[in-house]
Scaffold this active site. Structure first.
Site, mmCIF file in Angstrom:
data_model
loop_
_atom_site.group_PDB
_atom_site.id
_atom_site.type_symbol
_atom_site.label_atom_id
_atom_site.label_comp_id
_atom_site.label_asym_id
_atom_site.label_seq_id
_atom_site.Cartn_x
_atom_site.Cartn_y
_atom_site.Cartn_z
ATOM 1 N N CYS A 77 47.646 11.828 10.470
ATOM 2 C CA CYS A 77 48.809 12.511 9.891
ATOM 3 C C CYS A 77 48.506 13.035 8.497
ATOM 4 C CB CYS A 77 50.021 11.591 9.875
ATOM 5 S SG CYS A 77 49.892 10.208 8.725
ATOM 6 N N GLU A 132 51.795 21.115 14.536
ATOM 7 C CA GLU A 132 50.753 20.121 14.275
ATOM 8 C C GLU A 132 49.808 20.089 15.473
ATOM 9 O OE1 GLU A 132 50.374 15.604 12.550
ATOM 10 O OE2 GLU A 132 51.998 16.015 13.953
ATOM 11 N N PHE A 192 48.947 5.393 18.243
ATOM 12 C CA PHE A 192 47.596 5.123 18.746
ATOM 13 C C PHE A 192 46.525 5.381 17.702
ATOM 14 C CE2 PHE A 192 47.958 9.696 19.351
ATOM 15 C CZ PHE A 192 46.706 10.158 18.994
ATOM 16 N N LYS A 230 55.721 -3.303 18.725
ATOM 17 C CA LYS A 230 55.544 -2.514 19.942
ATOM 18 C C LYS A 230 54.465 -1.482 19.653
ATOM 19 C CE LYS A 230 56.136 0.862 21.911
ATOM 20 N NZ LYS A 230 55.068 1.783 22.495
ATOM 21 N N SER A 249 55.351 11.220 16.192
ATOM 22 C CA SER A 249 55.724 12.627 16.103
ATOM 23 C C SER A 249 57.132 12.765 15.532
ATOM 24 C CB SER A 249 55.663 13.279 17.488
ATOM 25 O OG SER A 249 56.684 12.762 18.322
ATOM 26 N N GLU A 286 50.713 2.124 23.720
ATOM 27 C CA GLU A 286 50.104 1.675 24.974
ATOM 28 C C GLU A 286 48.732 2.288 25.200
ATOM 29 O OE1 GLU A 286 53.247 4.867 26.069
ATOM 30 O OE2 GLU A 286 52.855 3.378 24.501
ATOM 31 N N ARG A 287 48.335 3.244 24.369
ATOM 32 C CA ARG A 287 47.011 3.850 24.504
ATOM 33 C C ARG A 287 45.927 3.012 23.840
ATOM 34 N NH1 ARG A 287 48.824 9.874 22.488
ATOM 35 N NH2 ARG A 287 50.512 10.205 24.004
#
Length: 499
Positions: free
Chosen positions: A281, A384, A149, A173, A226, A176-177
């Site tokens: 990140c 994190e 996202f 893909k 993640s 979805e956020r």
């Protein structure tokens, strides 16, 4: 309520699974759209279309494929404002930061215009008597990307631009956020001249991810997210015989030496630690000043800078420093970790827990936080946080400081601030981290170098973009050809050797 779609074979297609996810406006907390979550059958149908379309695209010569990318760059620049606004509306980042998101992806597309050069093979004349030998790079077929996202424009382009210019079809893909920008990017690709079916956008959750991983047609998978999910995708994809590259979590240290320009270092920490609400990140989340005097002066410079940060929605103008985090769950996780830091004994020098923005009380805003006297055994150091939280670990020596970064399980990015060339060179050579900044706070390489971490920040032996991308999205085939003046009769049953 807007109902989003998939993008299949050049058309927006409604989902048929009956499952949807809410897409929020993070600034207000309101649900602004719903996105379909694909079933296994929907994903497989998209892959089948991509498989059918791919051979004709691969047969297009590299220069013509590169011209599609050339046109795509023009369209991305044309629609920059529209893309940035859509990105900010779903992610929450400021408009300048959203434009940077698009721009960083665009630069990889620019690099892909050089595909004819990057796809050239090798040739050896007269490798043996009457024998020539040559290698060629050929497309894998159908590739897939599972993107996060926090960079809904940049990371999809990092994946699909090199994959497609190499002659592959691509299944995207996205998160979805933040699904709207990936759909827009696919539309623009086809406006640039990409044939239908070569880029497919399939929205979904774990069901779609697993459908990608277990689909025999999909030859390679890229992922950013993640570390636990990166490990799952890498292990599962490799077990299915796919080529996989996965990029996971991070805990990026910035070492501040006593000879550093502390004003420059403090400004760098503010931008690298709090930009995009820390949802990067490559964010610097750990400041490591060397020496108590350095630490005291650094904290003294950081506090007023942090307290003056402007937090607000992207609609408030370009002077907003950062916006909300992406979901209510993300906000709760950040604040929970902050409380854990307090409970474990760290000094919360700047406390943003009570931050509230008038008129946006239901938004997912998190105030800036600064911890001092953090120790390596604390959760806020080990985990994190992915939020606007900067932790400070004090050290007495350079060796103690570099050991912190070397020993941490993550190895995505790091930086050192110093005026001493010997120290900088030693740091760059010894550190076991993939991307290193010397007086540069966020050392994200430009498009013609490669992006990738070490240790538990990355899985796979090839990085994103740059030359590695052309290696990842192609296979090498080597041909040995003999054109003798006379053909010998009879077979040879011994292994061929050079005579």
């Amino acid at each position: 309520m807007q109902e989003l779609t998939h993008y299949i074979n050049g058309e927006h297609v409604k989902g048929t699974s009956g499952r949807f996810a809410d897409v929020f406006n993070p600034a207000t907390g309101e649900v602004q759209a719903k996105v379909p979550l694909a079933s296994k059958e929907e994903l497989e149908a998209a892959v089948a279309i991509a498989k059918a379309a791919q051979p004709a695209w691969e047969a297009v010569n590299p220069q013509r494929r590169a011209r599609v990318m050339m046109k795509y760059v023009s369209l991305l620049n044309r629609d920059m404002d529209k893309l940035a606004e859509a990105l900010s509306r779903e992610h929450g980042k400021t408009i300048p930061d959203a434009k940077g998101d698009v721009q960083r992806g665009l630069e990889v597309v620019e690099y892909c215009i050089g595909a004819p050069q990057m796809l050239k093979g090798d040739f050896t004349d007269s490798a043996g008597p009457g024998i020539d030998m040559y290698s060629m790079r050929q497309a894998l077929g159908v590739s897939a990307g599972i993107t996060p996202f926090n960079f809904p424009a940049m990371i999809p382009m990092w994946m699909f631009a090199p994959a497609i210019v190499c002659g592959n079809a691509f299944i995207l893909k996205p998160s979805e956020r933040a699904p709207s920008v990936p759909l827009m990017l696919a539309e623009l690709l086809e406006e640039a001249g990409l044939p239908k079916g070569i880029i497919q956008v399939v929205n979904g959750d774990k069901e779609a991810v697993d459908a990608i991983l277990y689909n025999d047609v999909v030859q390679s998978v890229g992922f950013v997210g993640s570390t636990p999910i990166a490990e799952y995708i890498y292990g599962t994809g490799c077990a299915q015989g796919k080529r996989v590259q996965c990029f996971g979590g991070a805990k990026n240290h910035m070492i501040i030496m006593p000879d550093a320009d502390l004003d420059q270092a403090a400004d760098a920490l503010i931008g690298a630690g709090y930009g995009a609400a820390g949802e990067r990140c490559m964010a610097i989340s750990v400041a490591v000043p060397v020496g108590q005097e350095t630490a005291d002066k650094l904290i003294e410079k950081l506090v007023p800078r942090i307290e003056s940060l402007k937090v607000g929605p992207y609609t408030s103008g370009n002077d907003v420093d950062y916006g909300p985090v992406v979901t209510s769950a993300a906000k709760d996780n950040i604040l929970s970790l902050v409380q854990t830091g307090v409970d474990q004994g760290a000094d919360l020098v700047v406390d943003g827990r009570d931050f509230a923005l008038q008129g946006y009380e239901d938004g997912f805003f998190v105030g800036p936080h600064l911890f001092d006297n953090v120790t390596p055994d604390m959760d806020i150091y080990k985990k994190e946080i992915f939020g606007p939280v900067l932790t400070t670990v004090r050290t007495e020596t350079y060796e103690e400081a570099i050991k912190l970064a070397i020993d941490h399980e993550y190895g995505n990015g790091t930086a050192i601030y110093t005026r001493d060339g010997d120290t900088a060179r030693d740091f760059a050579n010894r550190i076991n981290i993939g991307m290193v900044g010397i007086n540069v706070p966020i050392p994200v390489p430009l498009a013609y170098h490669t992006f990738g971490g070490w240790k538990k920040s990355a899985f796979g032996d090839l990085n994103q973009h740059g030359p590695d991308a052309f290696k990842f999205y192609t296979r090498t085939k080597t041909v040995t050809a003999r054109w003798p003046s006379g053909i010998k009769e009879g077979g040879e049953f011994s292994i061929p050797v050079m005579e």
